[in-house]
Write a protein that holds these residues in place. Structure first.
Motif, short mmCIF file in Angstrom:
data_model
loop_
_atom_site.label_atom_id
_atom_site.label_comp_id
_atom_site.label_asym_id
_atom_site.label_seq_id
_atom_site.Cartn_x
_atom_site.Cartn_y
_atom_site.Cartn_z
N ASN A 1 -12.87 -8.18 -8.33
CA ASN A 1 -13.83 -7.14 -8.33
C ASN A 1 -13.49 -6.18 -7.35
O ASN A 1 -15.24 -6.12 -6.79
N THR A 2 -12.41 -6.01 -6.48
CA THR A 2 -12.77 -5.24 -5.64
C THR A 2 -11.85 -4.12 -5.93
O THR A 2 -10.88 -4.27 -6.63
N VAL A 3 -13.08 -2.65 -5.29
CA VAL A 3 -11.53 -1.76 -5.83
C VAL A 3 -11.59 -1.16 -3.76
O VAL A 3 -12.92 -1.15 -3.34
N TYR A 4 -10.13 -0.48 -3.91
CA TYR A 4 -9.61 -0.26 -2.27
C TYR A 4 -9.42 1.45 -2.80
O TYR A 4 -8.89 1.73 -3.23
N LEU A 5 -9.14 2.00 -1.63
CA LEU A 5 -8.74 3.14 -0.74
C LEU A 5 -9.06 3.33 0.71
O LEU A 5 -9.38 3.09 1.05
N GLN A 6 -7.30 3.26 0.16
CA GLN A 6 -6.32 3.46 1.35
C GLN A 6 -6.15 4.50 1.55
O GLN A 6 -5.76 5.77 1.44
N MET A 7 -6.28 5.13 3.03
CA MET A 7 -6.63 6.77 3.63
C MET A 7 -5.95 6.52 5.52
O MET A 7 -5.95 5.86 5.72
N ASN A 8 -4.89 7.21 4.61
CA ASN A 8 -3.74 7.66 6.74
C ASN A 8 -3.82 9.12 6.49
O ASN A 8 -4.49 9.92 5.83
N SER A 9 -3.41 8.28 7.82
CA SER A 9 -3.20 10.53 8.45
C SER A 9 -5.06 11.23 8.54
O SER A 9 -4.87 11.59 8.25
N LEU A 10 -5.46 10.51 8.95
CA LEU A 10 -6.80 10.77 8.78
C LEU A 10 -7.26 11.67 9.35
O LEU A 10 -6.66 12.46 10.98
N LYS A 11 -7.84 12.82 8.78
CA LYS A 11 -8.31 14.23 9.63
C LYS A 11 -9.34 14.62 9.92
O LYS A 11 -10.19 13.57 9.20
N ILE A 12 -9.90 15.52 11.13
CA ILE A 12 -11.61 15.30 11.43
C ILE A 12 -12.05 15.79 10.16
O ILE A 12 -13.15 15.55 10.10
N GLU A 13 -11.80 16.38 9.29
CA GLU A 13 -12.35 16.98 8.18
C GLU A 13 -11.97 16.04 7.21
O GLU A 13 -13.23 16.09 5.94
N ASP A 14 -11.68 14.30 7.00
CA ASP A 14 -11.96 13.75 6.67
C ASP A 14 -13.70 12.87 6.79
O ASP A 14 -13.74 12.26 6.16
N THR A 15 -13.81 12.82 7.60
CA THR A 15 -14.91 12.70 8.03
C THR A 15 -16.71 13.14 6.99
O THR A 15 -16.81 13.87 6.44
N ALA A 16 -16.65 11.49 6.64
CA ALA A 16 -18.08 11.84 5.16
C ALA A 16 -18.71 11.11 5.19
O ALA A 16 -18.01 9.89 5.41
N VAL A 17 -19.37 10.52 4.23
CA VAL A 17 -20.04 9.16 4.08
C VAL A 17 -19.58 9.50 2.38
O VAL A 17 -19.34 10.00 1.90
N TYR A 18 -18.61 7.86 2.72
CA TYR A 18 -17.53 7.87 1.17
C TYR A 18 -18.72 6.64 0.00
O TYR A 18 -19.34 5.26 0.22
N PHE A 19 -18.82 7.49 -0.85
CA PHE A 19 -19.34 6.25 -1.96
C PHE A 19 -18.56 5.86 -3.28
O PHE A 19 -17.18 7.06 -3.67
N CYS A 20 -18.65 4.84 -3.93
CA CYS A 20 -17.67 4.20 -4.92
C CYS A 20 -18.87 4.55 -6.21
O CYS A 20 -19.65 3.84 -5.66
N ALA A 21 -18.12 4.65 -7.02
CA ALA A 21 -18.79 4.57 -8.34
C ALA A 21 -18.04 4.24 -9.09
O ALA A 21 -17.18 4.28 -9.71
N ALA A 22 -18.96 3.80 -10.67
CA ALA A 22 -18.26 3.02 -11.89
C ALA A 22 -19.05 3.43 -13.09
O ALA A 22 -20.34 4.24 -13.32
N ARG A 23 -18.04 3.15 -13.73
CA ARG A 23 -18.15 3.39 -15.16
C ARG A 23 -17.79 2.59 -16.12
O ARG A 23 -17.00 2.00 -15.65
#
Length: 128
Positions: free
Chosen positions: A77-99
């Motif tokens: 019951n888990t969904v992943y988000l792999q983020m590579n080569s991160l940039k300064i502009e990727d700075t944020a609060v990240y949310f997951c949502a479901a339907r």
């Protein structure tokens, strides 16, 4: 009730990687699509990825293709988000949502209004 809990955020240097996790619970149907969104300081929420009921159908904005990868581990019951080569502009609060769906559709959804269930978010800061 339906619950989504994000984890995995933190401070990372430019060029680094993070893997976010979205733990889901309380679904009365096993068929649900998930979207990942982010909200940077002073900006609106934007979609960064979406995945349908199975891994066959995923979505990424053109600007993020090749750096972000979404996947799901349904037995856990888990969904992943792999983020590579991160940039300064990727700075944020990240949310997951479901339907939820009552059928095993692999449709993906990219608008906030498509998702009735949201997590509280996990903060990602990319800085040197």
């Amino acid at each position: 009730q339906v619950q989504l809990v994000e984890s995995g955020g933190g401070l990372v240097q430019p060029g680094g990687s993070l893997r976010l996790a979205c733990a889901t619970s309380g679904f009365i149907s096993p068929y649900y699509a998930v979207g990942w969104f982010r909200q940077a300081p002073g900006k609106g929420r934007e979609v960064v990825s979406a995945i349908g009921y199975n891994d066959a159908n995923t979505y990424y904005p053109t600007s993020l293709k090749g750096r972000f990868t979404v996947s799901r581990d349904d037995p856990n019951n888990t969904v992943y988000l792999q983020m590579n080569s991160l940039k300064i502009e990727d700075t944020a609060v990240y949310f997951c949502a479901a339907r939820l769906s009552w059928t095993p559709t692999d449709d993906v959804y990219t608008e906030e209004r498509d998702y009735p269930y949201w997590g509280q978010g996990t903060r990602v800061t990319v800085s040197s």
